[in-house]
Enzyme design. Structure first.
Site, PDB file in Angstrom:
ATOM      1  N   HIS A 148      18.210 -61.130  55.774  1.00 55.86           N
ATOM      2  CA  HIS A 148      17.491 -61.979  56.720  1.00 55.86           C
ATOM      3  C   HIS A 148      18.448 -62.990  57.343  1.00 55.86           C
ATOM      4  O   HIS A 148      19.256 -63.601  56.641  1.00 55.86           O
ATOM      5  CB  HIS A 148      16.359 -62.731  56.012  1.00 55.86           C
ATOM      6  CG  HIS A 148      15.193 -61.863  55.666  1.00 55.86           C
ATOM      7  ND1 HIS A 148      14.300 -62.165  54.670  1.00 55.86           N
ATOM      8  CD2 HIS A 148      14.768 -60.684  56.199  1.00 55.86           C
ATOM      9  CE1 HIS A 148      13.387 -61.214  54.593  1.00 55.86           C
ATOM     10  NE2 HIS A 148      13.643 -60.317  55.511  1.00 55.86           N
ATOM     11  N   HIS A 160       8.793 -50.037  54.640  1.00 52.77           N
ATOM     12  CA  HIS A 160       8.831 -51.497  54.726  1.00 52.77           C
ATOM     13  C   HIS A 160       7.979 -52.123  53.624  1.00 52.77           C
ATOM     14  O   HIS A 160       8.256 -53.231  53.165  1.00 52.77           O
ATOM     15  CB  HIS A 160       8.366 -51.974  56.101  1.00 52.77           C
ATOM     16  CG  HIS A 160       9.073 -53.206  56.565  1.00 52.77           C
ATOM     17  ND1 HIS A 160      10.418 -53.221  56.877  1.00 52.77           N
ATOM     18  CD2 HIS A 160       8.637 -54.474  56.762  1.00 52.77           C
ATOM     19  CE1 HIS A 160      10.773 -54.443  57.246  1.00 52.77           C
ATOM     20  NE2 HIS A 160       9.706 -55.224  57.185  1.00 52.77           N
ATOM     21  N   TYR A 214       7.695 -64.226  51.467  1.00 47.14           N
ATOM     22  CA  TYR A 214       7.453 -63.588  50.173  1.00 47.14           C
ATOM     23  C   TYR A 214       6.996 -64.584  49.108  1.00 47.14           C
ATOM     24  O   TYR A 214       6.372 -64.188  48.134  1.00 47.14           O
ATOM     25  CB  TYR A 214       8.714 -62.851  49.711  1.00 47.14           C
ATOM     26  CG  TYR A 214       9.100 -61.745  50.650  1.00 47.14           C
ATOM     27  CD1 TYR A 214       8.359 -60.571  50.727  1.00 47.14           C
ATOM     28  CD2 TYR A 214      10.191 -61.886  51.508  1.00 47.14           C
ATOM     29  CE1 TYR A 214       8.698 -59.563  51.615  1.00 47.14           C
ATOM     30  CE2 TYR A 214      10.532 -60.884  52.392  1.00 47.14           C
ATOM     31  CZ  TYR A 214       9.781 -59.736  52.443  1.00 47.14           C
ATOM     32  OH  TYR A 214      10.108 -58.745  53.323  1.00 47.14           O
ATOM     33  N   ARG A 248      10.117 -52.376  50.723  1.00 44.48           N
ATOM     34  CA  ARG A 248      10.996 -53.540  50.918  1.00 44.48           C
ATOM     35  C   ARG A 248      10.270 -54.825  50.525  1.00 44.48           C
ATOM     36  O   ARG A 248      10.816 -55.680  49.808  1.00 44.48           O
ATOM     37  CB  ARG A 248      11.439 -53.580  52.379  1.00 44.48           C
ATOM     38  CG  ARG A 248      12.293 -54.779  52.793  1.00 44.48           C
ATOM     39  CD  ARG A 248      12.759 -54.534  54.230  1.00 44.48           C
ATOM     40  NE  ARG A 248      13.272 -55.726  54.886  1.00 44.48           N
ATOM     41  CZ  ARG A 248      14.535 -56.148  54.782  1.00 44.48           C
ATOM     42  NH1 ARG A 248      15.381 -55.510  54.026  1.00 44.48           N
ATOM     43  NH2 ARG A 248      14.939 -57.218  55.447  1.00 44.48           N
ATOM     44  N   LYS A 277      20.897 -55.584  60.919  1.00 42.44           N
ATOM     45  CA  LYS A 277      20.614 -56.002  62.291  1.00 42.44           C
ATOM     46  C   LYS A 277      21.752 -56.849  62.831  1.00 42.44           C
ATOM     47  O   LYS A 277      22.356 -57.636  62.117  1.00 42.44           O
ATOM     48  CB  LYS A 277      19.307 -56.802  62.328  1.00 42.44           C
ATOM     49  CG  LYS A 277      18.056 -55.954  62.103  1.00 42.44           C
ATOM     50  CD  LYS A 277      16.805 -56.797  62.284  1.00 42.44           C
ATOM     51  CE  LYS A 277      15.540 -55.948  62.171  1.00 42.44           C
ATOM     52  NZ  LYS A 277      14.319 -56.756  62.368  1.00 42.44           N
ATOM     53  N   ARG A 307      16.225 -51.804  54.757  1.00 43.76           N
ATOM     54  CA  ARG A 307      15.365 -51.278  55.810  1.00 43.76           C
ATOM     55  C   ARG A 307      15.550 -49.768  55.911  1.00 43.76           C
ATOM     56  O   ARG A 307      16.612 -49.228  55.566  1.00 43.76           O
ATOM     57  CB  ARG A 307      15.688 -51.934  57.152  1.00 43.76           C
ATOM     58  CG  ARG A 307      15.560 -53.456  57.159  1.00 43.76           C
ATOM     59  CD  ARG A 307      16.026 -54.017  58.500  1.00 43.76           C
ATOM     60  NE  ARG A 307      15.887 -55.474  58.570  1.00 43.76           N
ATOM     61  CZ  ARG A 307      16.862 -56.332  58.254  1.00 43.76           C
ATOM     62  NH1 ARG A 307      18.049 -55.876  57.846  1.00 43.76           N
ATOM     63  NH2 ARG A 307      16.662 -57.635  58.341  1.00 43.76           N
TER      64      ARG A 307
END
Length: 325
Positions: free
Chosen positions: A297, A271, A306, A274, A200, A176
């Site tokens: 994730h 992004h 994806y 990404r 995150k 990210r």
């Protein structure tokens, strides 16, 4: 003077609404804010969004009379009417789903903390957000983008060297933009060709990168970075023109400008790189679980998006090339 962006206008309005709330409710919001920051370890941006949604909900419950903003008045009917009012104002399904989730988080915390006798959140239904397929570069377009950003670096300009390293590393790792801007010099292991990333929720992971990215990062550090270092510069891997840590807005502008010179490429930002990295990994044979780990994730369901991108691309190729398509 041009008008402020919609998002900024909403933030200003929410600040004004919060200032009108009773002191008791404001105290609850401060407790909730501390919970989000310290216990859930959410990013400042996410905390602002959660607090903003809580303020908007309380304002709706109060009916434009701040003194009526009482957590005890939040029930299922109020939650539903709050979402209905936003739907009538044109909020998208994705926005409604996010705000419903935010309201459930708030009422669950308020109930646990003893501010509400019961929690109506679990009974609140919300529309599922549309899962739109992200725009991605084809592999040949990604190569063209890498060539475009390398042309400026060939002259040895420090900023051009940094820009090449930034774009190469984003595409090589799929990290990210916030993760990239948060990298420090000692987060890069050149011997193993991996970077240590803080993602995150404070989750740390190691992400590998290839030879082209290694060369670009090494050259930036060895030949370009010292030209931007200031006396008070942090140990950041990437620096801005004034010697501070490179900010996310500058990275977004850079990626848009680089991709803009690639013929027929979609207009994407970091992004989008990404998304492109994840799609190309899957098309190259990587398994879904590995891609999940690389992207950081929390759940496999996010990564599965994806697979839809890959299927759509394969269908397009089949339709274009198969004689019996």
């Amino acid at each position: 003077m041009s008008p402020p962006p919609h998002g900024r206008t909403r933030r200003v309005d929410l600040v004004r609404l919060r200032e009108k709330l009773p002191a008791t409710v404001e105290g609850v919001l401060r407790q909730y804010e501390r919970h989000l920051m310290l216990e859930r370890d959410l990013s400042p941006h996410t905390v602002r969004a959660y607090i903003g949604d809580a303020v908007a909900l309380l304002d709706h419950v109060a009916g434009n009379i701040p003194e009526n903003a009482d957590l005890g008045r939040i029930d299922l009917a109020n939650l539903r009417s709050w979402l209905a009012a936003q739907h009538a104002a044109g909020a998208s399904r994705t926005t409604l789903a996010r705000r419903a989730a935010a309201s459930r988080t708030f009422t669950a915390w308020a109930h646990r903390a003893g501010h509400m006798a019961s929690d109506p959140g679990p009974r609140l239904a919300a529309p599922r957000p549309h899962r739109t397929l992200p725009s991605v570069l084809r592999e040949d377009q990604a190569k063209d983008a890498m060539r475009a950003v390398s042309s400026g670096a060939s002259q040895g300009d420090p900023v051009a060297l940094r820009d090449q390293a930034v774009v190469e590393l984003l595409y090589a790792t799929g990290i990210r933009v916030a993760e990239l801007c948060g990298l420090d010099l000692d987060d890069v292991d050149y011997s193993l060709r991996v970077i240590r990333v803080l993602g995150k929720g404070g989750r740390e992971r190691s992400v590998p990168f290839g030879v082209p990215a290694e060369r670009a990062v090494r050259r930036w550090v060895d030949e370009g970075r010292n030209a931007l270092v200031a006396p008070d510069s942090p140990p950041a891997l990437f620096l801005g023109a004034r010697g501070g840590r490179l900010n996310q807005r500058a990275v977004r502008t850079l990626v848009h400008e680089v991709v803009a010179v690639v013929p027929d490429a979609p207009d994407i930002g970091p992004h989008g790189l990404r998304h492109s990295a994840a799609t190309h990994l899957l098309e190259g044979g990587a398994d879904l679980r590995t891609v999940q780990e690389l992207l950081g994730h929390a759940t496999l369901a996010t990564t599965q998006l994806y697979t839809h991108v890959t299927v759509e691309r394969l269908k397009a190729i089949h339709d274009r090339t198969h004689p019996r398509s």
